[in-house]
Motif scaffolding. Structure first.
Motif, PDB file in Angstrom:
ATOM      1  N   ARG A 182      45.945  56.105  51.603  1.00 47.81           N
ATOM      2  CA  ARG A 182      44.617  56.337  52.139  1.00 47.81           C
ATOM      3  C   ARG A 182      43.902  55.002  52.407  1.00 47.81           C
ATOM      4  O   ARG A 182      43.134  54.869  53.350  1.00 47.81           O
ATOM      5  CB  ARG A 182      43.817  57.177  51.135  1.00 47.81           C
ATOM      6  N   LEU A 183      44.181  53.994  51.569  1.00 52.18           N
ATOM      7  CA  LEU A 183      43.466  52.719  51.662  1.00 52.18           C
ATOM      8  C   LEU A 183      44.093  51.765  52.662  1.00 52.18           C
ATOM      9  O   LEU A 183      43.419  50.908  53.236  1.00 52.18           O
ATOM     10  CB  LEU A 183      43.428  52.048  50.280  1.00 52.18           C
ATOM     11  N   LEU A 184      45.398  51.897  52.831  1.00 52.56           N
ATOM     12  CA  LEU A 184      46.132  50.981  53.705  1.00 52.56           C
ATOM     13  C   LEU A 184      46.282  51.649  55.067  1.00 52.56           C
ATOM     14  O   LEU A 184      47.032  52.600  55.211  1.00 52.56           O
ATOM     15  CB  LEU A 184      47.505  50.697  53.076  1.00 52.56           C
ATOM     16  N   THR A 185      45.527  51.151  56.049  1.00 55.05           N
ATOM     17  CA  THR A 185      45.528  51.781  57.371  1.00 55.05           C
ATOM     18  C   THR A 185      45.770  50.711  58.430  1.00 55.05           C
ATOM     19  O   THR A 185      45.778  49.520  58.109  1.00 55.05           O
ATOM     20  CB  THR A 185      44.156  52.439  57.654  1.00 55.05           C
ATOM     21  N   PRO A 186      45.953  51.120  59.665  1.00 56.10           N
ATOM     22  CA  PRO A 186      46.132  50.103  60.723  1.00 56.10           C
ATOM     23  C   PRO A 186      44.917  49.172  60.854  1.00 56.10           C
ATOM     24  O   PRO A 186      45.021  48.125  61.474  1.00 56.10           O
ATOM     25  CB  PRO A 186      46.312  50.954  61.988  1.00 56.10           C
ATOM     26  N   ARG A 187      43.781  49.572  60.267  1.00 56.15           N
ATOM     27  CA  ARG A 187      42.616  48.671  60.303  1.00 56.15           C
ATOM     28  C   ARG A 187      42.689  47.576  59.239  1.00 56.15           C
ATOM     29  O   ARG A 187      41.938  46.619  59.277  1.00 56.15           O
ATOM     30  CB  ARG A 187      41.327  49.477  60.106  1.00 56.15           C
ATOM     31  N   THR A 188      43.601  47.752  58.281  1.00 55.71           N
ATOM     32  CA  THR A 188      43.746  46.742  57.218  1.00 55.71           C
ATOM     33  C   THR A 188      44.381  45.487  57.810  1.00 55.71           C
ATOM     34  O   THR A 188      45.483  45.531  58.341  1.00 55.71           O
ATOM     35  CB  THR A 188      44.656  47.275  56.081  1.00 55.71           C
ATOM     36  N   ARG A 189      43.669  44.381  57.711  1.00 50.67           N
ATOM     37  CA  ARG A 189      44.200  43.126  58.253  1.00 50.67           C
ATOM     38  C   ARG A 189      44.762  42.255  57.146  1.00 50.67           C
ATOM     39  O   ARG A 189      45.605  41.406  57.385  1.00 50.67           O
ATOM     40  CB  ARG A 189      43.090  42.359  58.996  1.00 50.67           C
ATOM     41  N   LEU A 190      44.216  42.437  55.940  1.00 45.00           N
ATOM     42  CA  LEU A 190      44.652  41.606  54.817  1.00 45.00           C
ATOM     43  C   LEU A 190      44.651  42.414  53.529  1.00 45.00           C
ATOM     44  O   LEU A 190      43.729  43.188  53.274  1.00 45.00           O
ATOM     45  CB  LEU A 190      43.701  40.407  54.640  1.00 45.00           C
ATOM     46  N   VAL A 191      45.696  42.199  52.727  1.00 53.11           N
ATOM     47  CA  VAL A 191      45.714  42.690  51.349  1.00 53.11           C
ATOM     48  C   VAL A 191      45.725  41.448  50.468  1.00 53.11           C
ATOM     49  O   VAL A 191      46.581  40.583  50.643  1.00 53.11           O
ATOM     50  CB  VAL A 191      46.966  43.553  51.066  1.00 53.11           C
ATOM     51  N   ALA A 192      44.750  41.325  49.569  1.00 52.65           N
ATOM     52  CA  ALA A 192      44.712  40.182  48.652  1.00 52.65           C
ATOM     53  C   ALA A 192      44.762  40.724  47.234  1.00 52.65           C
ATOM     54  O   ALA A 192      43.886  41.468  46.812  1.00 52.65           O
ATOM     55  CB  ALA A 192      43.459  39.351  48.870  1.00 52.65           C
ATOM     56  N   VAL A 193      45.808  40.366  46.515  1.00 51.34           N
ATOM     57  CA  VAL A 193      46.067  41.005  45.223  1.00 51.34           C
ATOM     58  C   VAL A 193      46.594  39.967  44.235  1.00 51.34           C
ATOM     59  O   VAL A 193      47.299  39.029  44.614  1.00 51.34           O
ATOM     60  CB  VAL A 193      47.084  42.164  45.393  1.00 51.34           C
ATOM     61  N   THR A 194      46.223  40.157  42.979  1.00 50.39           N
ATOM     62  CA  THR A 194      46.729  39.248  41.955  1.00 50.39           C
ATOM     63  C   THR A 194      48.142  39.661  41.546  1.00 50.39           C
ATOM     64  O   THR A 194      48.451  40.848  41.478  1.00 50.39           O
ATOM     65  CB  THR A 194      45.788  39.211  40.737  1.00 50.39           C
ATOM     66  N   HIS A 195      48.984  38.676  41.312  1.00 53.38           N
ATOM     67  CA  HIS A 195      50.356  38.973  40.882  1.00 53.38           C
ATOM     68  C   HIS A 195      50.338  39.481  39.433  1.00 53.38           C
ATOM     69  O   HIS A 195      50.953  40.490  39.111  1.00 53.38           O
ATOM     70  CB  HIS A 195      51.209  37.697  41.006  1.00 53.38           C
ATOM     71  N   VAL A 196      49.573  38.760  38.578  1.00 54.43           N
ATOM     72  CA  VAL A 196      49.421  39.133  37.167  1.00 54.43           C
ATOM     73  C   VAL A 196      47.936  39.105  36.837  1.00 54.43           C
ATOM     74  O   VAL A 196      47.271  38.097  37.082  1.00 54.43           O
ATOM     75  CB  VAL A 196      50.184  38.160  36.250  1.00 54.43           C
ATOM     76  N   SER A 197      47.417  40.198  36.259  1.00 55.14           N
ATOM     77  CA  SER A 197      45.993  40.258  35.910  1.00 55.14           C
ATOM     78  C   SER A 197      45.672  39.280  34.785  1.00 55.14           C
ATOM     79  O   SER A 197      46.377  39.228  33.778  1.00 55.14           O
ATOM     80  CB  SER A 197      45.610  41.673  35.469  1.00 55.14           C
ATOM     81  N   ASN A 198      44.585  38.527  34.954  1.00 56.53           N
ATOM     82  CA  ASN A 198      44.203  37.546  33.921  1.00 56.53           C
ATOM     83  C   ASN A 198      43.549  38.215  32.713  1.00 56.53           C
ATOM     84  O   ASN A 198      43.284  37.547  31.725  1.00 56.53           O
ATOM     85  CB  ASN A 198      43.255  36.486  34.508  1.00 56.53           C
ATOM     86  N   VAL A 199      43.284  39.526  32.797  1.00 50.43           N
ATOM     87  CA  VAL A 199      42.670  40.233  31.673  1.00 50.43           C
ATOM     88  C   VAL A 199      43.657  41.238  31.071  1.00 50.43           C
ATOM     89  O   VAL A 199      43.959  41.205  29.890  1.00 50.43           O
ATOM     90  CB  VAL A 199      41.402  40.990  32.116  1.00 50.43           C
ATOM     91  N   LEU A 200      44.160  42.127  31.921  1.00 52.51           N
ATOM     92  CA  LEU A 200      45.036  43.200  31.449  1.00 52.51           C
ATOM     93  C   LEU A 200      46.469  42.717  31.270  1.00 52.51           C
ATOM     94  O   LEU A 200      47.244  43.317  30.539  1.00 52.51           O
ATOM     95  CB  LEU A 200      45.021  44.357  32.457  1.00 52.51           C
ATOM     96  N   GLY A 201      46.800  41.645  31.986  1.00 51.35           N
ATOM     97  CA  GLY A 201      48.158  41.137  31.931  1.00 51.35           C
ATOM     98  C   GLY A 201      49.121  41.872  32.859  1.00 51.35           C
ATOM     99  O   GLY A 201      50.266  41.443  33.038  1.00 51.35           O
ATOM    100  N   THR A 202      48.664  42.961  33.444  1.00 50.55           N
ATOM    101  CA  THR A 202      49.509  43.793  34.297  1.00 50.55           C
ATOM    102  C   THR A 202      50.250  42.965  35.358  1.00 50.55           C
ATOM    103  O   THR A 202      49.634  42.182  36.072  1.00 50.55           O
ATOM    104  CB  THR A 202      48.639  44.827  35.057  1.00 50.55           C
ATOM    105  N   ILE A 203      51.563  43.142  35.414  1.00 45.65           N
ATOM    106  CA  ILE A 203      52.341  42.523  36.490  1.00 45.65           C
ATOM    107  C   ILE A 203      52.374  43.527  37.633  1.00 45.65           C
ATOM    108  O   ILE A 203      52.956  44.604  37.516  1.00 45.65           O
ATOM    109  CB  ILE A 203      53.775  42.181  36.026  1.00 45.65           C
ATOM    110  N   ASN A 204      51.736  43.195  38.720  1.00 45.69           N
ATOM    111  CA  ASN A 204      51.639  44.143  39.830  1.00 45.69           C
ATOM    112  C   ASN A 204      52.902  44.127  40.688  1.00 45.69           C
ATOM    113  O   ASN A 204      53.551  43.087  40.833  1.00 45.69           O
ATOM    114  CB  ASN A 204      50.407  43.811  40.683  1.00 45.69           C
ATOM    115  N   PRO A 205      53.232  45.280  41.259  1.00 45.60           N
ATOM    116  CA  PRO A 205      54.454  45.368  42.083  1.00 45.60           C
ATOM    117  C   PRO A 205      54.212  44.755  43.458  1.00 45.60           C
ATOM    118  O   PRO A 205      54.141  45.467  44.466  1.00 45.60           O
ATOM    119  CB  PRO A 205      54.694  46.881  42.159  1.00 45.60           C
ATOM    120  N   VAL A 206      54.093  43.431  43.506  1.00 46.07           N
ATOM    121  CA  VAL A 206      53.663  42.797  44.764  1.00 46.07           C
ATOM    122  C   VAL A 206      54.697  42.941  45.879  1.00 46.07           C
ATOM    123  O   VAL A 206      54.331  43.082  47.042  1.00 46.07           O
ATOM    124  CB  VAL A 206      53.252  41.318  44.580  1.00 46.07           C
TER     125      VAL A 206
END
Lengths: 125, 424
Positions: free
Chosen positions: B158-182
């Motif tokens: 729903r969030l990622l559409t043809p209007r999306t020009r950029l996705v900016a995401v952290t690889h590893v959260s500095n708080v939760l530590g979560t390693i995101n599936p980049v």
């Protein structure tokens, strides 16, 4: 924590005397410390240019809570112009503890909130 | 296995005391300590080769230029970039993100375009995009965070559409530590034609990272969190994406020719590096990479997973303590954020400091995430290659003592966030 912050802060933090809210305050202001996200709200009831009652609430550390409690107590019964003259040194003296530089903002947050609350009143008058 | 004793002996600061106790440094996610090898490299540079780079036709100038450019090659190999021209030196991660926003972003974005961020971003991966959105008329959207501390990818379609020009995401959260599936996120973003910037500030120091395998368009990180000095960071950009960019800041070194009223631009990467670069910083960063590779990123990762597992287990036994983020040590970096009920994180950090323990406390430059978690702030312990299991145990003992020292506090505020004034 007495070891950490001194008796006054410990006592005020655990058993604050001016914590709470006023039914319909004449002035109120709420602000955050951008460094830590601490939040203090101060409410005042005014009469004849004097602070009749002051209460605070907040999500804040022991130092900011104790500082707010002391300040609220200190300003009750005093004219606004005197209230505005209260400075950091007065609070530091009343807290009776050595506050490290990184925590001075915790002491002054309630003071900033108080000044903005009072300025709001004066600006509107 | 990490040769812990030998590693610890390389870090002079670990020999000092704090409040009369041996320093226990659990704040490497904020900045890492520096090994003697990095400090020696900085000293050797200033004592032997210090000069400005690129146009100095003397021996020292040539040496300094060689060291700077060798550091670029070192970074390129370390993160698996295809070409050295794809490595732009910056002042740090924040600087690198702003550089992308002000060069690529201004060019690529317009009204109606969308930038997709996440709820767990550091302010430095939120605010540059807010500024850019205000400037260009683009819209910001955010991937939510689940209660378990993961990105909620169910709503990605729903969030990622043809209007999306950029996705900016952290690889590893500095708080939760979560390693995101980049890698997965990048593949999905590519399908709608969006570029992806990965904030690797908490990843590159701790995990093997291969930017080409990930397929990132931009990948950014800082030297000081990976045993290097402050003031140096890296913007990796795929050549195809960097090539058309014109500079956002003018100055020396980024030009080809200058007239009084105009200029033409130098080649990559220097086009995006105005002014004297952080030469010593680059030298120190190269030494830090040598050190990390000497120990081995896989070994460092395994060490941190073991410490994190121990921390999660032992902290889980402390009454009234809440941990935030994934419970699975394999799913996170060496970061554990927590709160003791009724204790403000700053008071907790001050109490731990009495025992010589350095932890971070506060909002960790992630206020939107704090709101999502429903807290003002948290305490955070973060681990690196020089930390020990005994230090994790000492943290737990100190927490139990702090719990005895600290008491009740007045109830919190409710209501919307942000300063507000009222007069009734």
């Amino acid at each position: 924590m007495a070891l950490l912050y001194g008796e006054v802060i410990l006592q005020r933090f655990r058993h604050p005397l001016r914590h709470g809210e006023l039914p319909s305050p004449d002035a109120a202001f709420e602000d955050v410390n951008p460094l830590c996200g601490d939040r203090i709200r101060l409410e005042l009831r005014l009469a004849d240019g004097e602070v009749e009652a002051a209460r605070f609430r907040g999500d804040a550390c022991a130092i900011a809570t104790a500082s707010a409690d002391l300040l609220a107590e200190m300003i009750e019964g005093r004219p606004l112009r005197e209230v505005l003259a209260i400075g950091r040194e007065t609070l530091l003296e009343a807290l009776r503890a050595e506050i490290r530089p990184s925590r001075l903002g915790c002491v002054t947050l309630p003071l900033d909130v108080l000044r903005k609350a009072v300025q709001g009143v004066r600006g509107a008058a | 296995m990490i040769p812990l004793e030998r590693v610890r002996a390389d870090f002079p600061i670990l020999g000092r005391t704090v409040q009369g106790k041996p320093l226990i440094y659990l704040d490497s996610a904020a900045t890492a300590q520096k090994p003697r090898q990095v400090l020696d490299a900085l000293r050797a540079f200033y004592e032997r080769s210090n000069a400005n780079v690129h146009r100095s036709i003397h021996t020292l100038g040539e040496e300094a230029t060689e060291l700077l450019e060798a550091a670029r090659d070192r970074v390129q190999r370390f993160i698996g970039a295809a070409e050295r021209e794809e490595i732009v030196f910056t002042r740090g991660t924040t600087d690198a993100i702003n550089l992308v926003a002000q060069t690529w972003g201004r060019r690529a974005l317009g009204p109606g375009d969308e930038i997709l961020l996440t709820e767990m971003e550091h302010h430095s991966n939120l605010v540059p995009w807010q500024l850019l959105a205000q400037e260009t008329g683009a819209t910001l959207r955010h991937i939510p965070v689940t209660d378990e501390g993961y990105l909620d990818l169910e709503v990605l379609d729903r969030l990622l559409t043809p209007r999306t020009r950029l996705v900016a995401v952290t690889h590893v959260s500095n708080v939760l530590g979560t390693i995101n599936p980049v890698a997965r996120l990048i593949a999905r973003a590519r399908r709608v034609g969006a570029r992806v910037l990965v904030d690797g500030a908490q990843a590159v120091p701790h995990l093997p990272v291969d930017v080409r395998a990930l397929g990132a368009d931009f990948y950014v990180f800082s030297g000081h969190k990976m045993l290097g000095p402050t003031g140096i960071g890296v913007l990796y950009g795929r050549r195809e994406v960097l090539e058309p960019l014109t500079p956002a800041w003018g100055g020396g070194e980024m030009i080809r020719e200058v007239w009084l009223d105009r200029a033409t631009w130098n080649d990559l990467p220097w086009r995006l590096e105005p002014g004297t670069p952080p030469i010593a910083g680059a030298v120190g960063l190269a030494a830090a990479i040598d050190y990390l590779e000497g120990v081995g990123l896989d070994a460092i990762r395994a060490h941190e997973v073991a410490l994190t597992r121990l921390a999660l287990e032992r902290l889980g036994q402390v009454e009234e303590l809440t941990c935030y983020g994934p419970r699975d040590a394999e799913a996170k970096g060496g970061v554990v954020a927590f709160n003791l009920a009724g204790v403000h994180p700053h008071d907790l950090a001050a109490a731990l400091d009495l025992d010589g323990i350095a932890v971070r406390a506060g909002h960790h430059c992630a206020q939107p995430l704090m709101r999502r978690l429903g807290v003002v702030g948290t305490a955070r312990a973060s681990f690196y290659l020089y930390n020990t299991a005994a230090e994790v145990e000492a943290l737990v003992v100190a927490l139990l003592r702090a719990q005895d020292l600290l008491g009740l506090r007045p109830s919190g505020l409710s209501g919307p966030a942000g300063p507000r004034a009222s007069r009734t």
